[in-house]
Scaffold this motif. Structure first.
Motif: not given
Length: 327
Positions: A27-35
């Motif tokens: 929502x804040x505009x960041x790019x996310x990867x989850x492990x």
């Protein structure tokens, strides 16, 4: 200094707290990867990159993180020193900062009122301890905190110490039990005389503050706790939120603490852990923590739980039997 559009690695991230953090980051505009281990389905958006491995597998288990870089890492799933040391050291040259989600259970004097960030911590667990139990959980987190600060230093790390976390998607049922029970109406067991405190942190508030920490480059330890209510105030808020006419039957400690009737969330104010319902949040509030109203947390949790099977702490039949015995 605020940084927008970051690349963020979340260790964990598909369930409850991690899910809310991922959603807040997006929502804040960041790019996310989850492990994650990838063993359970998730409901995260397709834009989230999934990386799979096992933190208990050492370097081999973390192979999916090799030769990658991120601006920062949020560790939601570190419970043992073996897990946290492996990930912290493997990512040392790959992430700018490491934010560790810990717990208020690290404090060594939980009977204090209030509990503050500079209070003494529990003795550390040995780094080879891998079994997480009620007795080892806090000491293990103390060791994990120390490892994070040892590897990254205070300026490149932050420690988040949440109170009991509440809200939609909570798998523990500790808070949800009470909201659901009050929503059901009728007479119900309520703890003590109503004067003890109940304090939780809405998972969405925790998630938004995590974004604040990342964007602002904040460091150090932060207690994350929501509004502190008396049980009478909490029941009233839940009744209003759910439109319930439920009637609390305030029940002495010796009845509720008698084995099968040991219900969740209640810690008597004068008991050995009473301070954990009196957690000071002033440092986090000064840094940007915003708090959801108790009635909103109750309303939204009930809206989710109404269609989701929940953990049973006390069956309606058994509750009715004991209420009848109490008169």
């Amino acid at each position: 200094m605020t940084k927008q559009g970051m690349d963020v690695l979340v260790l964990g991230g598909t369930q409850f707290v991690g899910r809310h953090i991922v959603e807040a980051l997006l929502l804040a505009g960041h790019r996310v990867a989850v492990f994650t281990r990838g063993r359970t389905p998730d409901e995260l958006p397709e834009t989230v990159e999934r990386l799979h491995g096992d933190r208990d597998g050492g370097a081999v288990g973390l192979a999916a993180l090799a030769e990658r870089t991120w601006d920062t890492c949020v560790d939601v799933s570190g419970y043992t020193p073996r897990q946290v040391r492996a990930s912290a050291e493997a990512l040392h040259g790959s992430v700018g900062r490491y934010v560790f989600v810990s717990t208020v259970s690290v404090y060594g004097e939980p009977e204090r009122h209030p509990v503050r960030e500079d209070d003494p911590l529990l003795p550390e667990a040995a780094e080879d301890v891998t079994e997480v139990t009620g007795q080892t959980y806090g000491p293990l987190k103390v060791t994990c905190e120390r490892i994070v600060e040892e590897v990254y230093g205070e300026q490149r790390s932050a420690l988040l110490r949440p109170q009991i976390v509440a809200g939609p998607h909570d798998p523990t049922g500790r808070y949800t039990y009470w909201v659901d029970r009050i929503a059901a109406g009728g007479r119900f067991f309520a703890p003590g005389d109503g004067s003890d405190s109940v304090q939780v942190i809405d998972a969405r508030d925790l998630a938004r503050f995590t974004v604040t920490v990342l964007e602002g480059g904040l460091s150090g330890a932060y207690n994350l706790a929501g509004p502190r209510l008396s049980w009478r105030e909490f029941v009233a808020a839940a009744r209003e939120a759910t439109g319930s006419d439920a009637q609390p039957v305030w029940t002495p400690a010796e009845v509720l603490q008698g084995g099968e009737l040991g219900l969740p969330l209640w810690l008597p104010a004068g008991g050995p852990q009473g301070g954990l319902m009196d957690v000071a949040n002033s440092r986090a509030v000064a840094a940007g923590l915003t708090l959801t109203g108790p009635e909103v947390t109750a309303r939204d949790t009930r809206a989710w739980s109404a269609g989701t099977p929940q953990k049973v702490f006390l069956t309606p039949g058994r509750e009715a039997e004991v209420l009848a015995e109490q008169g």
